[in-house]
Design a protein around this motif. Structure first.
Motif: not given
Length: 416
Positions: A123-126, A366-368, A370-374
């Motif tokens: 949720g935090m990453l989203e 979470l990995r997905q 993080l990839k989108k954020l990158k």
């Protein structure tokens, strides 16, 4: 969000069916419920969850007194003598009730089930991804505005070339043999002139649009409408989508956050009343972070909103310094649960067990993210570099245009 936060309260009377009389007190709205407290005894007579309300209506009691009724699980609650008036209270209650209905299933599931550590981090990453996407949209729209500025500057340079030819013709003697060609130059240039760029205001993207309850200046009537956030400013429309006012970014003098659900936007004037709107919305917590990005120096958090600001900024500060380490550690713990505890700094056994509860599916999610954020971060960096180059080009073009205009003005003064 703290359920004890009081969004609004109104003096009114409540009909107590057991004693068959009207009780004076205060009707209060919180993010999840509607409450009525008696003035004399301080007793809480009504505590209705918004999700349990089936109807909110305007009715008349005994065919004379205007009242507001709330139907909850077969029980109808009657409220009368509402201040400032019944319509204001009805509009605000109905707005929060409808928003609660739209988000009810998700909110209910979140309250009923305690989320795991993996879901909390997801949720935090989203949330971070959404904020970064909003920032990318704003940057993209800003880049389009820079492109429109460049096109306008190119057109100005073309106009300066035409002016230079015309002034050369006017300055030359009458026997000069190339007069006809110089006079024809503007016509040839006009034939090749590119059409004017469309107004960016009609094409810019919408960052966010939410339903709001609008109060204009000191008007006591609160009416439903919409708030639209654009890269270039803010638009306030009524319930029929008619534009009430558009604030350009430079026109906004201050934005006051009264509560997490209520803000006021003001534009100051000299010699006439300020233009101000007070906006109340169940979705205002989504808007405030975007407004802070856009109007950081103009935001003011009042006393009732300071707790919200602190609670919201603290996780963000932690997010900026440790989110990536935390994400990497949790994903690593989920994928490699056999790593010795001694290799994980600052964690006791209890914390390790909580982190190891992250499932393989949550780790993949979470990995997905993080990839989108990158990817978003890299695209944002590239766009910022492009806009830096565009700003340098705009700066040099403006300098050239200023020098050309000064030179042409001096030449025209000599002719007169």
């Amino acid at each position: 969000m703290n359920e004890d936060i009081r969004i609004h309260s109104w003096p009114c009377s409540y009909y107590l069916d057991t004693t068959k009389q009207w009780i004076a007190g205060k009707l209060s709205l919180t993010p999840i419920s509607i409450k009525f407290t008696a003035d004399k005894t301080g007793e809480l007579l009504v505590d209705s969850h918004l999700s349990g309300i089936s109807e909110i209506k305007k009715e008349s009691s005994h065919l004379i007194f205007s009242s507001l009724t709330i139907l909850e699980k077969g029980t109808k609650h009657w409220f009368s003598s509402l201040h400032p008036n019944r319509n204001v209270v009805f509009n605000i209650l109905e707005h929060f009730w409808r928003e609660q209905l739209f988000s009810g299933p998700e909110a209910g599931a979140g309250a009923a089930l305690e989320s795991s550590k993996g879901k909390e981090l997801t949720g935090m990453l989203e949330g971070s991804q959404k904020r970064l996407e909003d920032t990318a949209k704003m940057l993209h729209s800003q880049g389009e505005q820079f492109d429109n500025i460049m096109r306008g500057l190119h057109k100005i340079e073309g106009d300066m070339d035409v002016a230079d030819r015309l002034l050369t013709e006017l300055e030359s003697p009458s026997w000069w043999p190339f007069s006809s060609k110089l006079w024809k130059a503007p016509l040839e240039w006009k034939a090749k002139e590119t059409p004017a760029a469309p107004d960016p205001k009609t094409q810019e993207g919408i960052l966010l649009r939410i339903p709001v309850i609008i109060t204009h200046r000191t008007d006591s009537n609160a009416k439903p409408g919409k708030l639209t956030l654009l890269p270039s400013g803010l638009e306030i429309r009524d319930c029929n989508s008619q534009l009430l006012h558009r604030f350009e970014s430079r026109d906004v003098d201050d934005i006051r956050v009264h509560t997490p659900y209520e803000i006021s936007i003001r534009q100051r004037f000299i010699g006439k009343p300020d233009n101000s709107f007070r906006l109340l919305s169940a979705r205002m917590p989504e808007v405030i972070p975007v407004l802070e990005m856009h109007f950081s120096r103009k935001m003011q958090f009042l006393e009732d909103a300071l707790g919200f600001a602190g609670a919201r900024k603290s996780p963000q500060a932690d997010l900026g310094t440790s989110i990536w380490q935390a994400a990497g550690g949790i994903v690593g713990a989920a994928l490699n649960p056999g790593i010795p505890a001694g290799n994980r700094e600052g964690m006791d056994t209890e914390q390790l067990q909580q982190h190891q509860e992250v499932s393989q599916e949550e780790a993949k999610e979470l990995r997905q993210i993080l990839k989108k954020l990158k990817g978003l971060a890299l695209e944002t960096e590239a766009e910022l570099e492009r806009q830096d180059e565009a700003l340098d080009s705009i700066s040099s073009s403006v300098d050239r245009a200023t020098l050309n205009i000064d030179r042409q003005n001096r030449r025209m003064r000599k002719l007169t």
